[in-house]
Design an enzyme around this catalytic site. Structure first.
Site, mmCIF file in Angstrom:
data_model
loop_
_atom_site.group_PDB
_atom_site.id
_atom_site.type_symbol
_atom_site.label_atom_id
_atom_site.label_comp_id
_atom_site.label_asym_id
_atom_site.label_seq_id
_atom_site.Cartn_x
_atom_site.Cartn_y
_atom_site.Cartn_z
ATOM 1 N N CYS A 355 6.803 2.275 -4.365
ATOM 2 C CA CYS A 355 6.018 2.835 -3.244
ATOM 3 C C CYS A 355 6.359 2.200 -1.896
ATOM 4 C CB CYS A 355 4.532 2.620 -3.470
ATOM 5 S SG CYS A 355 3.888 3.153 -5.032
HETATM 6 O O1 KQY Z 1 2.691 5.348 -2.931
HETATM 7 C C1 KQY Z 1 1.725 4.647 -3.047
HETATM 8 N N1 KQY Z 1 1.333 4.253 -4.214
HETATM 9 C C2 KQY Z 1 0.992 4.313 -1.854
HETATM 10 C C3 KQY Z 1 -0.310 3.761 -2.098
HETATM 11 C C4 KQY Z 1 -1.076 3.687 -0.839
HETATM 12 C C5 KQY Z 1 -2.259 2.913 -1.000
HETATM 13 C C6 KQY Z 1 -2.895 2.633 0.297
HETATM 14 N N2 KQY Z 1 -3.890 1.665 0.119
#
Ligand code: KQY
Length: 363
Positions: A355
């Site tokens: 992510c």
């Molecule tokens: O791609 C992702 N898992 C992003 C997560 C964002 C979380 C923001 N607190």
């Protein structure tokens, strides 16, 4: 000068390559948001440095950072990590960066999706998100690449492609009313086909339990190679993840990929279950969007790893399972380097290594 194109990648003969194809770089964004990262982002910053150093063993890394954090980031990062001042709202480069497409003449272009902080005013995690929404275009401009402004809300972590015509996603996220409520499944598939040149979309019902992204696919599965994926697996039938993983298995085994292959699914152990501690929750500023309550289940998954130039950078999340996961990844990726990075701090922010990274294909 770079351009924003009004055609589509499919019309122009561009396709999204798989993550296991060669890369010229990986981009990341420096964490400092105090309602997401505890203690002003200090522990997360140390982890982002370790992730960047691990990736840089095989692939050049560029980190974007706010003006106010530039000196701090520079002092924490080794000199081979390129640092670039850029405004963001947070640090999830997978979701705010461009999805790149390539053609067979050795050209590259970015796809710049609309970003609404995982749900906009319906159930988004923060407001405003305009700086994040501008990041993909800025990355493309910096790299001198033309881009397409795609007509839907989409985060990079909500899709995986195999580079050979197949895209994997979840119904939970892409059909969520907080993303593109005016489009149905067929219309969303049409956009994915036009902007990534995929031929087949494999729909998985739900993402990982309690994932605040509305079930991003990159926190549940990863594509190993065309026709082969890993799936986060849970053996405890009292755990809410148990049924979610079984539904995903069923979806993967009952759909064929774009080339008519039966999909081979490898079970990836689930860490934990993992929960946020009192101490961890206490370091985060309160906000409307992101709940950080002691005892809350964390959306931990080993599938959230990055593949970068024959190197797997995977999250260390649970010392009772980390080694087993390394062995499985070594078997699945013969000849690849496997590097684990202690990733608890990224997990506390709501995601993991995949992510916070976005690869740029080599041309
Ligand atoms: O791609 C992702 N898992 C992003 C997560 C964002 C979380 C923001 N607190």
């Amino acid at each position: 000068m770079t351009k924003q194109l009004t055609t589509t990648p499919k019309q122009d003969g561009f396709r999204m390559p798989a993550e296991h194809e060669p890369q010229s770089g990986v981009w990341m964004a420096w964490p400092e948001r105090t309602d997401n990262w505890r203690y002003g982002g200090k522990p997360a910053q140390a982890t982002f440095v370790e992730v960047a150093k691990a990736i840089a063993q095989t692939t050049p890394v560029t980190m974007v950072v706010s003006a106010s954090q530039f000196e701090n980031a520079r002092s924490m990062l080794p000199s081979d990590i390129q640092l670039l001042e850029m405004s963001t709202d947070d640090s999830w480069m997978r979701d705010i960066g461009p999805s790149y497409v390539v053609n067979d003449k050795g050209e590259r272009r970015g796809v710049d999706w609309h970003f609404n902080a995982w749900g906009g005013l319906v159930d988004g995690l923060y407001f405003p998100w305009d700086k994040d929404d501008a990041v993909a275009r800025k990355v493309c401009e910096t790299l001198g690449d033309n881009s397409y402004r795609a007509p839907i809300v989409l985060e990079g972590g909500s899709i995986h492609v195999d580079g050979d015509g197949t895209l994997y996603t979840t119904e939970e996220c892409l059909l969520h009313p907080s993303r593109n409520p005016d489009l149905d499944r067929a219309q969303i598939e049409e956009v994915l086909k036009a902007y990534l040149s995929v031929e087949k979309v494999i729909w998985i019902p739900q993402g990982l339990y309690n994932d605040e992204t509305n079930g991003h696919v990159d926190n549940l599965i990863h594509v190993v190679r065309p026709g082969e994926v890993v799936l986060t697996w849970c053996e405890d039938d009292t755990d809410p993840q148990y049924n979610i993983s079984r539904m995903a298995m069923d979806a993967l085994l009952t759909q064929k990929d774009a080339k008519g292959r039966q999909i081979k699914v490898h079970k990836l152990p689930m860490p934990g279950p993992l929960f946020i501690s009192e101490d961890e929750a206490s370091g985060v500023d309160a906000s409307d969007g992101m709940e950080r309550v002691p005892g809350e289940r964390l959306a931990g998954s080993y599938a959230n790893y990055l593949i970068s130039n024959e190197h797997i950078i995977y999250p260390l999340l649970d010392e009772t399972r980390d080694g087993e996961v390394a062995s499985l990844l070594s078997e699945l990726y013969p000849g690849y380097q496997i590097t684990g990075v202690d990733a608890r701090e990224i997990l506390l922010g709501g995601g993991n290594i995949h992510c916070i990274t976005q690869q740029i294909p080599q041309i």
